[in-house]
Motif scaffolding. Structure first.
Motif, mmCIF file in Angstrom:
data_model
loop_
_atom_site.group_PDB
_atom_site.id
_atom_site.type_symbol
_atom_site.label_atom_id
_atom_site.label_comp_id
_atom_site.label_asym_id
_atom_site.label_seq_id
_atom_site.Cartn_x
_atom_site.Cartn_y
_atom_site.Cartn_z
ATOM 1 N N ASP A 90 -12.779 29.263 30.904
ATOM 2 C CA ASP A 90 -13.041 28.262 29.869
ATOM 3 C C ASP A 90 -14.395 27.629 30.135
ATOM 4 O O ASP A 90 -14.508 26.638 30.858
ATOM 5 C CB ASP A 90 -11.929 27.208 29.864
ATOM 6 N N ARG A 148 -19.489 32.579 25.963
ATOM 7 C CA ARG A 148 -18.357 31.720 26.286
ATOM 8 C C ARG A 148 -17.302 32.530 26.973
ATOM 9 O O ARG A 148 -17.205 33.740 26.803
ATOM 10 C CB ARG A 148 -17.790 31.052 25.031
ATOM 11 N N ASP A 151 -11.252 31.944 27.386
ATOM 12 C CA ASP A 151 -10.357 30.840 27.035
ATOM 13 C C ASP A 151 -11.074 29.618 26.482
ATOM 14 O O ASP A 151 -10.469 28.569 26.300
ATOM 15 C CB ASP A 151 -9.529 30.425 28.266
ATOM 16 N N ALA A 152 -12.368 29.750 26.184
ATOM 17 C CA ALA A 152 -13.101 28.633 25.603
ATOM 18 C C ALA A 152 -12.589 28.391 24.189
ATOM 19 O O ALA A 152 -12.148 29.310 23.493
ATOM 20 C CB ALA A 152 -14.596 28.922 25.588
ATOM 21 N N ASP A 153 -12.628 27.168 23.753
ATOM 22 C CA ASP A 153 -12.082 26.752 22.462
ATOM 23 C C ASP A 153 -12.701 27.566 21.324
ATOM 24 O O ASP A 153 -13.879 27.440 21.024
ATOM 25 C CB ASP A 153 -12.367 25.269 22.259
ATOM 26 N N LEU A 155 -12.339 27.131 18.265
ATOM 27 C CA LEU A 155 -12.645 26.309 17.100
ATOM 28 C C LEU A 155 -14.132 26.058 16.946
ATOM 29 O O LEU A 155 -14.589 25.693 15.884
ATOM 30 C CB LEU A 155 -11.885 24.970 17.180
#
Length: 157
Positions: A90, A148, A151-153, A155
């Motif tokens: 993340d 990224r 598990d990075a957001d 959104l």
């Protein structure tokens, strides 16, 4: 040393979209600015304001001579790195590159607004006995890349 995620997946990044890069620059007002004078490199932590296509920042000059200003004037193309890290899977990393230029006095109000919206500004009140000179600059973004973790957001994509 490489740290592996707990499920033994290799650490790798996914390319960020232009919208995600834009969102990361809007939400993170601090990074490391890399400058160069020939073969001599100089990297400094910097807080910045962001507007599509450019990053603005202010150097606080403490005296007549400034290493930051000297390196800035010698740099043809600067590099700003912005990193967010929560875990081995993340994380985000954005790199922007482009030329630097001083900001004209008539645009300093705009720079102040951008800094207020995005930048982290240190408390300089402990230095009140010293005379500080603010020197605003702009990095015109010619190239922007971002990666990224898995598990990075999403959104921000």
């Amino acid at each position: 040393m490489t740290t592996q995620p707990s499920d033994d997946r290799p650490i790798e990044g996914e390319t960020m979209s232009d919208a995600a890069i834009d969102a990361a620059l809007q939400s993170h007002g601090a990074g490391v600015l890399a400058l160069a004078d020939g073969n001599d490199a100089y990297a400094i932590p910097i807080s910045f304001g962001y507007d599509a296509g450019r990053v603005v920042f202010v150097y606080w000059q403490f005296g007549a001579e400034s290493r930051k200003v000297a390196f800035t004037e010698a740099t043809d193309r600067a590099c700003l790195t912005v990193v967010e890290h929560r875990s081995p899977t993340d994380w985000r990393s954005v790199i922007v590159r482009g030329p630097l230029s001083p900001i004209e006095p008539d645009e300093r109000t705009t720079v102040g607004k951008l800094m207020d919206e995005n930048a982290w500004v240190p408390d300089l009140s402990v230095l009140e006995a010293r005379r500080l000179s603010p020197i605003p600059y702009e990095l015109s973004i010619e190239e922007a890349t971002g990666l990224r973790g898995a598990d990075a957001d999403p959104l921000l994509e």
